[in-house]
Structures are given as C-alpha cells and as structure tokens.
Design an enzyme around this catalytic site. Structure first.
Site, PDB file in Angstrom:
ATOM      1  N   LYS B 103       0.880  -1.163   0.000  1.00  0.00           N
ATOM      2  CA  LYS B 103       0.000   0.000   0.000  1.00  0.00           C
ATOM      3  C   LYS B 103       0.916   1.211   0.000  1.00  0.00           C
ATOM      4  CE  LYS B 103      -3.116   2.775   2.652  1.00  0.00           C
ATOM      5  NZ  LYS B 103      -3.758   3.062   3.932  1.00  0.00           N
ATOM      6  N   ASN B 212      -9.348   1.979   8.864  1.00  0.00           N
ATOM      7  CA  ASN B 212      -8.694   1.587  10.104  1.00  0.00           C
ATOM      8  C   ASN B 212      -9.331   2.306  11.296  1.00  0.00           C
ATOM      9  OD1 ASN B 212      -5.192   1.060  11.043  1.00  0.00           O
ATOM     10  ND2 ASN B 212      -6.952   1.083  12.354  1.00  0.00           N
TER      11      ASN B 212
END
Lengths: 66, 261
Positions: B103, B212
């Site tokens: 990522k 998240n």
C-alpha cells in the site's frame, strides 16, 4: 566494536554475523528485514554476513498500521 | 451472514469474498485487533513497517495473531515523505517475507496527511518495475488515478476524506469519475467514519473500502467491525441491484384500483 542498531550505538563482539545478532536479540522466529548501511541483506546471507565497526544496522518488522 | 460467492472481488489476480480491507493500527492489544479483524470478515489487512525495539523486542508479534497463511498482508509505507523512503520501506517489507504487495503512501503534509502525488507516481514507477503489486493511496483526483493506473498500479485508492477524519465521502462526484475511467479496481481508502459512509462508497460502485480508524477508534471496535462488514455487503448489493431513480414527487406503492368509494 561499535555498531549502530536502529539508531542506538551498541557494542558487539568483532565479526558478529547477522544471524548471531538476530539470535542475541531473540528475533529468530520473527518476520524481519535487515539493512546494513542502507543495503538490504537477503535472509540467506545472514549466517555469513559479518558486521564491521561503524556499520549502521536497521532491523524492521511489522506492527499495526492502516 | 452469507457472502455472495458469485461476486468475488478480484485484485491483482487474487479473488476475495470480502470487499472490506482493514488496518491494524490503534487497537488496545493484539487480542482486540484479532477480534475486530475477524468480525470485519476482511481477508486483506494492512500493516506498518517499523524498527524493532531492540532493548525490548516483546514476546508477541502482530503476525502471530494475524497469520499470513490466513490473511493477505498488505504492508504500507505510512510515514514516508519521499519516494525514496517509500521504495525503501516497500523493499524491506518484501524482504520480511509476506509477499510483494504494498500500500503505497507518500505523504505530502503532516497536518492533512494528503498524498504527495508526484512523489507517489515516482515511487509507483520504481516499484512496479521491481515486480511489486502497487496499491497507491491518492487524492480523489481522477488525473492522479489515471496516471497511476498507466504506470501499472494494480488498483487506485482515492481517499474519501483525510486519514482518520471520519468525514465520509466528501466528493462522490470525483469518485464517480474515477470509477468511470478506471480499468483497475477502485478502493476508497481513508475518511470513512461510520457504516453509512462505507455503504455510500460501495453504492457508488467502488470495488472495495479500506479503513482503520473508523473501526479501531469506535467505542466498541468489534461491533463496529461487524457493522462495517454489513454496510460494505449492503452497499455492494444495492449497487448491483440498481437503485431507483430519484424523483421529486410521490408515486403510490399501493394500486389505485379497488380503492373504496
């Protein structure tokens, strides 16, 4: 001899290999990566690759992140 | 709860049932992380690459809980402010042995955590050439998305709002333009605050959502993880089902024939 491990100056015995260093730190079972002087060291070279005085070593692992 | 097996999420040649990708930061401990990830149904989890604390390495490690045999581990380059640092971090992550996915984040500013797009593009070029599966975090900017797709990124991941802000999808129209033009998966990355935000992203037609803080920062992270799983599934199903058009005036749901006189 002196080496810098993750930013801290450490005294280690002459000719210490990466494999020995990792064992001393108790990191054998862990997924880690190692750099010496910004060069990534392949896992298979840990037993042979020796540290030199003044080397800057980075040992990283995975932690929680987004 | 069943997941529609006829609608897999394909990313870089791998197939997933879940369209929710979750981060592993900000949890109290590894047990809470594990429970939240399980409740989310996610099959891809992001992790960060950091120095081992050599004076106290700790007995436990995140990947003892989230086993790479079960989850696709997606290391991030969070905290990198230059293309060089991001490339270095990605190479270290690959060497640590959880595969070649990354990522890619190259941050441009500490306060907003908005991406440095030129630096992201530069790092993406290098990493694609080195065989990485590159999933870049970008602005909700169709031009940036197009350029990153052109250099070979496996997906594009526009932010919905600043990282950790919980502001939801601030510019659904840009996300729609990115969706229209992209031939790689579009994953909303960052900005989701609650379940409805995730549903909106999926209803727009996004391929997946990455989050998240929305889960880890909730009062009950495990329950929120479950809510996000349901929202992503509901949003995806609604997208596939095809919503009705918006109209200004009413249309009766009950037949007019047979009304009592």
């Amino acid at each position: 001899m002196h080496v810098i491990i993750n930013g801290d100056l450490q005294v280690v015995h002459d000719g210490l290999t990466i494999a020995e260093l990792i064992a001393q730190l108790g990191l054998n079972q862990r997924r880690i990566a190692v750099e010496i002087n910004r060069e990534i060291i392949a896992r298979e070279h840990y037993p042979q690759r020796r540290l030199n005085d003044g080397d800057a070593v980075e040992i990283v692992h995975f932690i929680g992140g987004g | 709860m069943t997941i529609d097996m006829t609608d897999p999420f394909e990313l870089a040649g791998k197939r997933f049932r879940s369209r929710l990708i979750v981060g592993t930061g900000k949890y109290r401990d590894f047990t809470e992380t594990t429970h939240a990830v399980e409740a989310s149904g996610a099959e891809i989890v992001t992790v960060a690459v950091r120095r081992v604390n050599i004076t106290d390495p700790g007995k436990e490690n995140l990947l003892d809980f989230l086993k790479p045999s079960r989850y696709t581990i997606l290391p991030n380059t969070a905290g990198c402010y230059t293309a060089d640092d991001a490339v270095r971090t990605a190479r270290l992550a690959r060497e640590a042995g959880v595969g070649n996915w990354v990522k890619l984040e190259v941050i441009g500013d500490q306060k907003t955590l908005f991406p440095d797009v030129p630096a992201t593009l530069e790092a993406a070029r290098v990493l694609v050439r080195e065989g990485f599966v590159v999933l870049p975090y970008i602005n909700d900017d169709p031009i940036a998305a197009k350029k990153l797709e052109e250099v070979g990124c496996a997906a594009v991941m526009p932010l919905a709002a600043p990282i950790g802000s919980g502001l939801g999808i601030r510019n659904p129209y840009n996300v729609r333009i990115i969706l229209e033009q992209s031939r790689v998966p579009v994953i909303v990355d960052a900005g989701v605050g609650t379940a409805s935000d995730a549903a909106v992203a999926m209803e727009l037609g996004c391929d997946a959502v990455l989050m998240n803080t929305a889960i880890a920062g909730a009062k009950d992270p495990v329950l929120m993880a479950q809510a996000m799983r349901q929202a992503v599934e509901a949003g995806r199903n609604a997208f596939r089902a095809g919503r009705i058009p918006r109209k200004l005036y009413a249309t009766a749901s009950s037949p007019l024939d047979g009304v009592l006189e």
